[in-house]
Enzyme design. Structure first.
Site, mmCIF file in Angstrom:
data_model
loop_
_atom_site.group_PDB
_atom_site.id
_atom_site.type_symbol
_atom_site.label_atom_id
_atom_site.label_comp_id
_atom_site.label_asym_id
_atom_site.label_seq_id
_atom_site.Cartn_x
_atom_site.Cartn_y
_atom_site.Cartn_z
ATOM 1 N N SER B 532 -84.493 4.765 -90.352
ATOM 2 C CA SER B 532 -84.316 3.548 -89.513
ATOM 3 C C SER B 532 -85.543 3.647 -88.470
ATOM 4 O O SER B 532 -84.567 3.172 -87.282
ATOM 5 C CB SER B 532 -82.553 4.030 -88.887
ATOM 6 O OG SER B 532 -81.993 3.969 -89.539
ATOM 7 N N GLU B 720 -78.628 2.673 -91.086
ATOM 8 C CA GLU B 720 -78.830 3.763 -92.347
ATOM 9 C C GLU B 720 -77.326 3.538 -91.466
ATOM 10 O O GLU B 720 -76.364 4.276 -92.306
ATOM 11 C CB GLU B 720 -78.999 4.669 -91.636
ATOM 12 C CG GLU B 720 -80.729 4.770 -92.583
ATOM 13 C CD GLU B 720 -81.371 5.653 -92.044
ATOM 14 O OE1 GLU B 720 -81.381 6.514 -93.021
ATOM 15 O OE2 GLU B 720 -82.488 5.866 -91.208
#
Lengths: 160, 766
Positions: B532, B720
């Site tokens: 991320s 995520e």
């Protein structure tokens, strides 16, 4: 090696001739021989829809069609969806709705959605989901795809 | 269509951030023009294929490739013998995983043993794909079949078949010298566990299991390699990180990284699975032998059997709470199935297991276990979903036993700034509480669910997010636009989110920025797209590059006005002469004069930020209906709430939340590697059942914005954390609907049906 077959077909309105082996799929010839790589391969066994094309008005997984079967057919692929004048409303709505992330399933979804609107210009959300159930997308959760197809249907209806 | 998406856009502070421009690469992707790795086509290119082991565990006595090599059209065959001699072993660290070079090497071409069904044994290059496939059938491999193990708990036993003769358990970082499939045992401790449980009024303890699941990207793994006679190797591939492919390929082939150029093509999904190399080294070897470019694309069966899966897991959790619902003690034993080689995300699992709650006393034991499955890879918030399923189910059980609202018990214990996590980290400002509060306030939660066999569940999840290295280079064009070269492959719209942060600094419209993804020769080192991190770190690099451009342009404006640099200031997208406000140049006007002002303007941002330990929190609400006749679960309504810090492009933030939700729903209900006799029996999209659009409702999203304390725009990664809570939320919803607790993923119809029957039988018996 087997003899090659001669095939005469129409792709996106243009008459096209090619030679293929009997074992080659339409998908393989489109991508590897005709260099039309807009049609994607995801599974090569008819379970993801990334290779969707429209053949004589019917939505097909081109991985399940032999190239030789394209003889005398009329085939539409993603490369023919936009015109020199601009994007198809489906393409435009996919962009506006952020309906793609990686984008590899997008050509298949667009051809499937085109086929849906050809058959049913005013689909409900459920009808959209039912029609697109043969196409896998792993990025979006489908939400924005379904919205884009419904939005595009409205545009197509207005301009019809 | 029901369902809405709501967000608190950009906290109202920004002009570009928080808007929804069309992504720069959009038109190419809706017209079929975008070139993915699978679309590569080079002059004279050969097609490669990989021979894979049919056995889960076997010794290779010999390989005879002579018949294959003799087939007309076959140009080269390689096996492990063709790899250069192994040099010094090296551990390569790539954001969400570490890779030992010797293991990578054995994974891409098996040495003396195959360790899983699908393990690569040989590679062929031929003039057509079909000839390459025929050639594979002519390769004769003499296998001595060995006993196999594919269950994580079985693999940990003393009498389990050992995969590696030289593997000994690393016990708390020290070599124990003990031969075992347990590659490592890690431990975290906090407070006084015994005291915590002793003070608890209520204690729950259960075991949970989750199956191996695949990332399921639609584009198969691929690599095209061309190794020229000057020793320069070029690899075109779909990857989450070109520099990672460069490092791995160079390491396996024993050549310097400068000899390998990696061109990241458009990538058809990754989710963590397109980080390791699977094909590039073999394609390179075949290219070297043939003098031609060689392209290898995996079949879908190969993708399932040879790449990816996230570890299957065994998780045992014990929680203690007082009468008010305050959690006092927590213990977890976690075993992850790493696959054939060590390296599961057990560390992440151990960090994440109790990450959502302030629990003063904790103990976590984690085990990284090898067994006869493909080497596991990262999958969206790797390791967090497995452990979250256990903890969030048990928190629900405590709430039920105490008669508490499931959101209230979570709010009572919610992680907050200053809290010490079990691994010792102390949270900065985070948005855990805010996601819970937004979920509670949401119309979804406020609307009662009615009807038979229907239930509602909630769960909260966490992912820690990475920072790390990123580079962006910006060049100003004379028409006032900017070319932005950046190193992060764009999987989900990150060209847009990076360009928008650049545009924000200079007051430019997003459309004035032309972002491009560079190859390893044209952009500075950039870690992979994962963790991320891209919008956070590469966006930060874009911010730095924009500030450098701004500084240079101020000197150019000074030159233009023949003024001192200090006399020029930048305001609202314009360069202004401080003492003569009549003198004002827009970015575009100044750009048009650059040719007369000393030439090119280039700004660079090269950053390596620490993302801190804050991470991103999610809370989700799931309404389900269970068919009591079949055990099938229908998702009626689904809402995901996530702290994005600052949402740069809200549509793509929602997209991450919706995509993660769908993957979490698939993991919860349908997806699994189904094994029989050590072999995966469902290696196709027909039998490995990912959600279709008919299986899902609209996925409602709520973006919460608790800005990241360090990031210039407050960005938190959002890629995520949305996959984490759906399985537990759905399990809790199933319990609410039909009164059975499912402790194994996936919650297949047969498991739910059996659990309902057992419950009925138990009710009748009493």
């Amino acid at each position: 090696m087997s003899r090659k077959l001669y095939v005469n077909t129409t792709i996106n309105g243009e008459e096209i001739e090619f030679l293929c082996e009997p074992r080659q799929s339409l998908l393989e010839v489109l991508r590897d021989d005709l260099e039309m790589t807009g049609t994607k391969e995801g599974c090569n066994d008819g379970n993801c829809g990334a290779c969707n094309v429209i053949m004589d008005g019917v939505l097909m997984n081109s991985c399940l069609v032999l190239a030789a079967e394209a003889q005398n057919r009329n085939i539409s692929t993603i490369e023919g969806l936009a015109t020199p004048q601009g994007l198809h409303p489906l393409q435009q709505k996919f962009l506006e709705n952020a309906s793609l992330q990686c984008g590899v399933c997008t050509p298949g979804f667009l051809m499937a959605a085109k086929s849906l609107l050809d058959h049913n210009p005013d689909p409900t959300e459920h009808e959209v989901r039912h029609w697109l159930a043969g196409n896998l997308c792993r990025c979006t959760g489908y939400d924005k795809i379904v919205r884009a197809v419904c939005d595009a249907a409205d545009v197509v209806k207005e301009t019809a | 269509m029901s369902a809405t998406s709501t967000s608190v856009n950009g906290n109202g502070k920004y002009k570009v951030i928080g808007t929804r421009p069309i992504r720069p690469d959009g038109v190419d992707k809706v017209t079929g023009r975008a070139l993915y790795g699978i679309d590569m086509n080079l002059t004279g290119m050969l097609y490669g294929q990989i021979l894979r082991s049919p056995h889960p565990h076997a010794r290779i006595r010999g390989i005879d490739t002579s018949k294959a090599a003799a087939l007309e059209g076959v140009r080269a065959v390689v096996t492990a013998k063709d790899l250069p001699p192994a040099g010094a072993d090296e551990v390569i660290s790539l954001v969400e995983g570490t890779f030992r070079l010797t293991h990578l090497r054995s994974n891409i071409l098996a040495g003396d043993k195959v360790l899983y069904q699908g393990h690569s044994v040989a590679a062929v290059a031929a003039t057509s794909l079909h000839i390459a496939e025929e050639a594979l059938r002519l390769i004769e491999v003499d296998y001595e079949i060995l006993p196999d193990v594919v269950d994580v708990v079985a693999a940990m036993q003393e009498d389990a078949p050992l995969l590696h003769d030289d593997l000994t358990t690393q016990e708390f970082g020290e070599d124990s010298g003990k031969k075992s499939n347990i590659a490592s045992h890690i431990q975290f401790k906090l407070g006084d566990l015994e005291k915590g449980f002793a003070e608890s009024d209520i204690i729950v303890e259960e075991e949970f299991n989750t199956a191996s699941v695949h990332q399921g990207y639609i584009e198969s793994h691929n690599a095209t390699a061309e190794w020229k006679t000057d020793g320069q190797l070029t690899v075109w591939t779909s990857t989450q990180g070109a520099f990672g492919v460069q490092k791995q390929t160079a390491g396996i082939l024993g050549i310097p990284v400068s000899k390998v150029k990696v061109v990241p093509m458009e990538i058809g999904g990754g989710f963590g699975g397109k980080i390791p190399v699977y094909l590039a080294p073999q394609a390179a070897l075949l290219s070297k032998l043939t003098g031609r470019a060689v392209k290898i694309v995996m079949t879908r069966t190969d993708v399932f059997q040879s790449t990816g899966p996230t570890p299957a897991s065994y998780v045992k959790v014990k929680l203690g709470a007082d009468k008010t619902g305050k959690l006092l003690a927590a213990e977890a034993n976690i075993a992850f199935a790493a696959g054939a080689f060590p390296g599961s995300p057990i560390g992440a699992g151990a960090v994440c297991v109790f990450s959502c709650y302030d629990i003063p006393n904790g103990l976590v034991n984690g085990y990284d276990v090898v067994l006869n499955k493909p080497r596991s890879a990262a999958y969206r918030a790797p390791g967090s979903t497995q452990v979250n399923f256990a903890v969030e189910t048990l928190v629900d059980e405590i709430a039920e036993k105490l008669g508490m609202d499931p959101i209230e018990i979570r709010l009572l214990n919610a992680a907050e700034e200053g809290m010490r996590r079990v691994d010792g980290a102390v949270y900065p400002r985070i948005g855990c509480r805010e996601t819970l509060e937004q979920a509670r306030a949401h119309e979804h939660y406020q609307t009662p669910l009615t009807g038979p066999h229907r239930g509602r569940g909630i769960a909260t999840g966490f992912w820690m997010n990475a920072g790390l290295k990123s580079t962006v280079t910006a060049s100003v064009n004379e028409d006032g636009t900017v070319n932005l070269m950046e190193g992060s492959t764009d999987i989900g719209g990150s060209r847009a989110s990076i360009a928008m942060q650049f545009a924000e600094v200079l007051g430019l419209p997003a459309e004035a920025i032309n972002p491009m993804v560079g190859d390893t020769s044209s952009v500075g080192y950039t870690e992979l797209t994962g963790g991320s991190r891209v919008t956070f770190a590469t966006g930060w690099a874009a911010y730095e590059a924009a500030n450098e451009v701004k500084r240079i342009l101020i000197t150019k404006a000074a030159l233009y006005w023949e003024a001192k640099v200090e006399e020029v200031r930048f305001e609202d997208g314009d360069f202004i002469h401080a003492s003569d406000p009549e003198k004002r140049l827009s970015f575009k006007e100044l750009a048009s004069h650059l040719v007369d002002l000393g030439g090119p303007v280039v700004g660079t941002g090269a950053v390596d930020p620490d993302s801190g330990v804050g991470g991103s929190f999610t809370t989700c609400l799931a309404d389900v209906e269970v068919d009591p006749e079949t055990g099938k679960v229908k998702i009626l309504r689904f809402t995901m709430v996530q702290d994005a810090g600052t949402a740069i492009h809200p549509s793509y933030v929602e997209g991450q939340m919706q995509g993660g939700s769908a993957q979490g729903i698939g993991w919860a209900l349908n997806e699994e590697y189904f094994y029989s006799e050590g072999r995966m029996k469902n290696a196709s999209f027909l039998d490995y059942r990912m959600p279709t659009c008919l299986d899902l409702p609209m996925i409602e999203t709520v973006i919460v914005e608790v800005p990241h304390p360090q990031h210039p725009f407050g960005v938190r990664g959002v890629g995520e954390a949305s996959i984490v809570p759906p399985p537990a939320a759905i399990a809790n919803a199933i319990y609410d609907a039909v009164g059975v607790r499912l402790r194994d993923l996936p919650m297949r119809p047969d498991r739910i049906f059996s659990a309902c029957l057992e419950k009925q039988a138990a009710t009748v018996a009493t």
